[in-house]
Motif scaffolding. Structure first.
Motif, PDB file in Angstrom:
ATOM      1  N   ARG A  89       0.812  -1.217   0.000  1.00 26.44           N
ATOM      2  CA  ARG A  89       0.000   0.000   0.000  1.00 26.44           C
ATOM      3  C   ARG A  89       0.846   1.268   0.000  1.00 26.44           C
ATOM      4  NH1 ARG A  89      -4.784  -0.960   4.324  1.00 26.44           N
ATOM      5  NH2 ARG A  89      -5.615   0.837   3.204  1.00 26.44           N
ATOM      6  N   LEU A  90       2.041   1.202   0.559  1.00 27.63           N
ATOM      7  CA  LEU A  90       2.906   2.372   0.613  1.00 27.63           C
ATOM      8  C   LEU A  90       4.063   2.174  -0.361  1.00 27.63           C
ATOM      9  CD1 LEU A  90       3.589   5.081   2.011  1.00 27.63           C
ATOM     10  CD2 LEU A  90       4.982   3.763   3.611  1.00 27.63           C
ATOM     11  N   HIS A  91       4.167   3.092  -1.324  1.00 26.87           N
ATOM     12  CA  HIS A  91       5.192   2.981  -2.361  1.00 26.87           C
ATOM     13  C   HIS A  91       6.131   4.184  -2.257  1.00 26.87           C
ATOM     14  CE1 HIS A  91       2.788  -0.219  -4.174  1.00 26.87           C
ATOM     15  NE2 HIS A  91       1.743   0.551  -3.939  1.00 26.87           N
ATOM     16  N   THR A  96      26.459   2.211   0.483  1.00 24.57           N
ATOM     17  CA  THR A  96      27.108   2.259   1.783  1.00 24.57           C
ATOM     18  C   THR A  96      26.897   3.656   2.345  1.00 24.57           C
ATOM     19  OG1 THR A  96      29.236   3.031   0.934  1.00 24.57           O
ATOM     20  CG2 THR A  96      28.851   0.643   0.956  1.00 24.57           C
ATOM     21  N   GLY A  97      27.193   3.821   3.626  1.00 21.12           N
ATOM     22  CA  GLY A  97      26.997   5.129   4.233  1.00 21.12           C
ATOM     23  C   GLY A  97      27.760   6.221   3.520  1.00 21.12           C
ATOM     24  N   LYS A  98      28.995   5.937   3.107  1.00 19.83           N
ATOM     25  CA  LYS A  98      29.813   6.936   2.423  1.00 19.83           C
ATOM     26  C   LYS A  98      29.236   7.303   1.066  1.00 19.83           C
ATOM     27  CE  LYS A  98      34.596   7.774   0.975  1.00 19.83           C
ATOM     28  NZ  LYS A  98      35.964   7.203   0.882  1.00 19.83           N
ATOM     29  N   ASP A  99      28.624   6.335   0.372  1.00 15.92           N
ATOM     30  CA  ASP A  99      28.073   6.582  -0.958  1.00 15.92           C
ATOM     31  C   ASP A  99      26.912   7.572  -0.935  1.00 15.92           C
ATOM     32  OD1 ASP A  99      29.838   4.796  -2.105  1.00 15.92           O
ATOM     33  OD2 ASP A  99      28.462   3.100  -1.920  1.00 15.92           O
ATOM     34  N   LEU A 100      26.220   7.677   0.196  1.00 18.27           N
ATOM     35  CA  LEU A 100      24.992   8.478   0.257  1.00 18.27           C
ATOM     36  C   LEU A 100      25.263   9.977   0.360  1.00 18.27           C
ATOM     37  CD1 LEU A 100      22.820   6.279   2.639  1.00 18.27           C
ATOM     38  CD2 LEU A 100      22.660   6.457   0.164  1.00 18.27           C
ATOM     39  N   PHE A 101      26.447  10.378   0.751  1.00 18.68           N
ATOM     40  CA  PHE A 101      26.739  11.797   0.930  1.00 18.68           C
ATOM     41  C   PHE A 101      27.108  12.427  -0.412  1.00 18.68           C
ATOM     42  CE2 PHE A 101      27.083  10.167   5.186  1.00 18.68           C
ATOM     43  CZ  PHE A 101      26.525  11.182   5.945  1.00 18.68           C
ATOM     44  N   ARG A 102      26.435  13.545  -0.713  1.00 16.35           N
ATOM     45  CA  ARG A 102      26.550  14.176  -2.037  1.00 16.35           C
ATOM     46  C   ARG A 102      26.950  15.642  -1.922  1.00 16.35           C
ATOM     47  NH1 ARG A 102      26.184   9.523  -5.087  1.00 16.35           N
ATOM     48  NH2 ARG A 102      24.568   8.196  -4.206  1.00 16.35           N
ATOM     49  N   GLY A 103      27.227  16.208  -3.079  1.00 11.37           N
ATOM     50  CA  GLY A 103      27.473  17.636  -3.184  1.00 11.37           C
ATOM     51  C   GLY A 103      27.007  18.131  -4.536  1.00 11.37           C
ATOM     52  N   TYR A 104      26.504  19.364  -4.595  1.00 10.34           N
ATOM     53  CA  TYR A 104      26.025  19.982  -5.838  1.00 10.34           C
ATOM     54  C   TYR A 104      24.919  19.125  -6.497  1.00 10.34           C
ATOM     55  CZ  TYR A 104      30.335  22.567  -5.154  1.00 10.34           C
ATOM     56  OH  TYR A 104      31.353  23.318  -4.606  1.00 10.34           O
ATOM     57  N   SER A 105      24.077  18.530  -5.677  1.00  7.08           N
ATOM     58  CA  SER A 105      23.048  17.635  -6.206  1.00  7.08           C
ATOM     59  C   SER A 105      21.682  17.973  -5.615  1.00  7.08           C
ATOM     60  CB  SER A 105      23.400  16.176  -5.883  1.00  7.08           C
ATOM     61  OG  SER A 105      23.396  15.967  -4.481  1.00  7.08           O
ATOM     62  N   SER A 106      20.659  17.306  -6.138  1.00  5.78           N
ATOM     63  CA  SER A 106      19.304  17.367  -5.587  1.00  5.78           C
ATOM     64  C   SER A 106      18.777  15.946  -5.463  1.00  5.78           C
ATOM     65  CB  SER A 106      18.365  18.186  -6.486  1.00  5.78           C
ATOM     66  OG  SER A 106      18.689  19.558  -6.460  1.00  5.78           O
ATOM     67  N   VAL A 107      18.000  15.722  -4.420  1.00  4.87           N
ATOM     68  CA  VAL A 107      17.403  14.411  -4.190  1.00  4.87           C
ATOM     69  C   VAL A 107      15.904  14.608  -3.991  1.00  4.87           C
ATOM     70  CG1 VAL A 107      17.525  12.269  -2.881  1.00  4.87           C
ATOM     71  CG2 VAL A 107      19.521  13.770  -2.975  1.00  4.87           C
ATOM     72  N   PHE A 108      15.104  13.788  -4.679  1.00  4.25           N
ATOM     73  CA  PHE A 108      13.648  13.843  -4.559  1.00  4.25           C
ATOM     74  C   PHE A 108      13.146  12.480  -4.086  1.00  4.25           C
ATOM     75  CE2 PHE A 108      14.463  17.420  -7.195  1.00  4.25           C
ATOM     76  CZ  PHE A 108      13.380  18.288  -7.092  1.00  4.25           C
ATOM     77  N   THR A 109      12.399  12.474  -3.005  1.00  4.86           N
ATOM     78  CA  THR A 109      11.765  11.252  -2.513  1.00  4.86           C
ATOM     79  C   THR A 109      10.257  11.413  -2.620  1.00  4.86           C
ATOM     80  OG1 THR A 109      13.561  10.788  -0.979  1.00  4.86           O
ATOM     81  CG2 THR A 109      11.472   9.706  -0.556  1.00  4.86           C
ATOM     82  N   LEU A 110       9.615  10.470  -3.313  1.00  4.03           N
ATOM     83  CA  LEU A 110       8.172  10.496  -3.520  1.00  4.03           C
ATOM     84  C   LEU A 110       7.538   9.374  -2.715  1.00  4.03           C
ATOM     85  CD1 LEU A 110       5.720  11.666  -5.022  1.00  4.03           C
ATOM     86  CD2 LEU A 110       6.272  10.158  -6.933  1.00  4.03           C
ATOM     87  N   ILE A 111       6.577   9.726  -1.869  1.00  3.42           N
ATOM     88  CA  ILE A 111       5.918   8.764  -0.979  1.00  3.42           C
ATOM     89  C   ILE A 111       4.443   8.736  -1.341  1.00  3.42           C
ATOM     90  CG2 ILE A 111       5.366   8.242   1.432  1.00  3.42           C
ATOM     91  CD1 ILE A 111       7.978   9.818   2.118  1.00  3.42           C
ATOM     92  N   SER A 112       3.964   7.566  -1.814  1.00  4.26           N
ATOM     93  CA  SER A 112       2.586   7.430  -2.294  1.00  4.26           C
ATOM     94  C   SER A 112       1.872   6.333  -1.523  1.00  4.26           C
ATOM     95  CB  SER A 112       2.570   7.104  -3.794  1.00  4.26           C
ATOM     96  OG  SER A 112       3.154   8.155  -4.528  1.00  4.26           O
ATOM     97  N   LEU A 113       0.662   6.634  -1.119  1.00  5.53           N
ATOM     98  CA  LEU A 113      -0.124   5.708  -0.299  1.00  5.53           C
ATOM     99  C   LEU A 113      -1.429   5.379  -0.989  1.00  5.53           C
ATOM    100  CD1 LEU A 113      -0.556   4.267   2.453  1.00  5.53           C
ATOM    101  CD2 LEU A 113      -1.580   6.392   3.267  1.00  5.53           C
ATOM    102  N   HIS A 114      -1.690   4.098  -1.175  1.00  2.54           N
ATOM    103  CA  HIS A 114      -2.934   3.626  -1.748  1.00  2.54           C
ATOM    104  C   HIS A 114      -3.851   3.184  -0.632  1.00  2.54           C
ATOM    105  CE1 HIS A 114      -5.111   0.905  -4.903  1.00  2.54           C
ATOM    106  NE2 HIS A 114      -5.775   1.996  -4.570  1.00  2.54           N
ATOM    107  N   LEU A 115      -4.874   4.006  -0.318  1.00  4.41           N
ATOM    108  CA  LEU A 115      -5.781   3.701   0.792  1.00  4.41           C
ATOM    109  C   LEU A 115      -6.783   2.630   0.434  1.00  4.41           C
ATOM    110  CD1 LEU A 115      -6.438   7.334   2.048  1.00  4.41           C
ATOM    111  CD2 LEU A 115      -4.904   5.640   3.018  1.00  4.41           C
TER     112      LEU A 115
END
Length: 417
Positions: free
Chosen positions: A303-305, A398-417
């Motif tokens: 239900r949660l994507h 890995t934890g080190k891979d997740l740290f960025r610079g000069y970037s943008s991150v978009f997280t989309l959270i969708s719920l099917h009720l």
């Protein structure tokens, strides 16, 4: 002479009872339909009329699960807009929104503020603006009270509503009509209101990491859950949103533990910002010093994507940005209840795109009904995370891979009720 029998009388009585029942049922249905079109504050007022309306109000509120987004001031990028720092003006804005637009009771508020407004706060003053360095001492007595952003907002919300406030050089905020703006040079606040859901459907667990916190190398999954907002141990974590104010925060060690307990199964997003405030008035009335805070998202995978895309430094044209956003379209947000988080480097702000809202406007073209909120920070945390899609997923992070610079991150959270 009356020739009606007792059987005829019974038929008449039965018909009258059925007619009364149909009438009452029709009245109930009509009233219920009216309640469905009332904002939540009006529903609360109706609950005081009688027991029947009180029952209908409770029923109406139990079925209300709406995500709200708003911006103060409502048109922050307009050249004619002046953001008032008077608490009376902010009160009037919030009261009007609650009375006319709020559809469900919020249990959590994510608030983002530009540093300009967060540093000023709001003030109560009947006759004068806040004092400057050159104000005469006599004028200082005319300023009665200063409210920070969280204090100004919490005066209008139930005590059960938790507030997480983030201040940064720039913010991304959406209006109630889902118009999104990237705001850096103006005073502005963006607010995302989330209602209550069952944790197995959509659990929202705000947390804070005290400056004195220690993350042990052998921290168990259940201990990690307790540390990050007291998430129930039998509920899997799907997404974590971090906000750091210290580069060397112990909270960074949480990321390693999350990836250890949830390899390739979790979306992580975050930013280094300037100020954080977490208010949970039911747990502790006073604030504590913390290096980081954030939000844990839980929910059933059916239900949660959740999807996340990373715009790295070499992605800078509208076409490249749009192509990357299209990777999230499998979430079908037009049929879902959804919201999105944007974390961007301050270097990708207004100067980078010649004063245009490029990234959030490209997102809005593909997801016109999804509230978007976020910040421009001084370092980003995120990755490409596209489960349940036909897109190729990058290698395990890995934890080190997740740290960025000069970037943008978009997280989309969708719920099917």
């Amino acid at each position: 002479m009356d020739e009606r029998t007792s059987e005829d009388d019974d038929k008449v009585k039965c018909a009258m009872l059925l007619s009364s029942y149909e009438f009452l049922t029709s009245v109930y249905d009509i009233t219920r339909a009216i309640f469905r079109h009332l904002p939540i504050r009006s529903v609360d007022s109706c609950s005081l009329v009688c027991q029947s309306w009180a029952h209908m109000s409770r029923l109406t509120k139990s079925h209300r699960q709406t995500i709200h987004a708003l911006t103060y001031p409502s048109n922050p990028l307009s050249s004619t807009t002046i953001c008032s720092n008077k608490i009376d003006d902010f009160d009037q804005f919030i009261i009007s929104y609650i009375n006319n637009h709020l559809w469900s009771i919020p249990t959590f508020a994510l608030v983002v503020s530009t540093n300009i407004l967060a540093n000023k706060g709001f003030y109560s003053s009947p006759n004068s603006p806040p004092p400057s360095k050159h104000s005469e001492a006599g004028n200082l007595t005319r300023i009665t009270t200063r409210f920070d952003v969280s204090q100004a907002l919490q005066r209008h919300l139930n005590k059960s509503c938790k507030i997480l406030m983030i201040a940064a050089d720039g913010i991304i905020a959406s209006t109630e009509n889902n118009q999104s703006n990237e705001i850096q040079s103006n005073d502005a606040i963006g607010i995302l209101f989330l209602p209550h859901f069952a944790p197995e459907i959509l659990g929202v667990y705000p947390f804070e990491v005290p400056s004195s916190a220690q993350i042990s190398s052998d921290m168990s999954r259940s201990e990690l859950h307790r540390f990050l907002g007291s998430v129930p141990n039998d509920v899997p974590i799907r997404c974590v949103i971090f906000f750091f104010v210290q580069r060397q925060s112990n909270a960074v060690d949480c990321i390693k533990k999350l990836l250890e307990h949830y390899p390739s199964e979790i979306a992580i997003i975050g930013s280094f910002v300037d100020q954080i405030n977490y208010d949970d008035r039911q747990i502790h009335p006073t604030r504590i010093s913390c290096d980081a805070c954030g939000i844990v998202i839980t929910g059933d995978k059916k239900r949660l994507h959740i999807g996340e895309i990373l715009l790295e430094s070499d992605i800078r044209t509208r076409e490249q940005i749009s192509d990357k956003f299209k990777k999230l379209k499998y979430l079908d947000t037009n049929e879902y209840l959804s919201f999105a988080i944007q974390i961007s480097c301050i270097a990708r702000g207004e100067d980078y795109y010649n004063d245009e809202n490029v990234e959030c406007s490209e997102f809005r073209k593909l997801f016109p009904n999804t509230p978007l909120i976020g910040v421009f920070g001084n370092g980003e945390l995120g990755h490409d995370f596209l489960p349940n899609s036909n897109q190729k997923i990058t290698k395990q992070q890995t934890g080190k891979d997740l740290f960025r610079g000069y970037s943008s991150v978009f997280t989309l959270i969708s719920l099917h009720l």
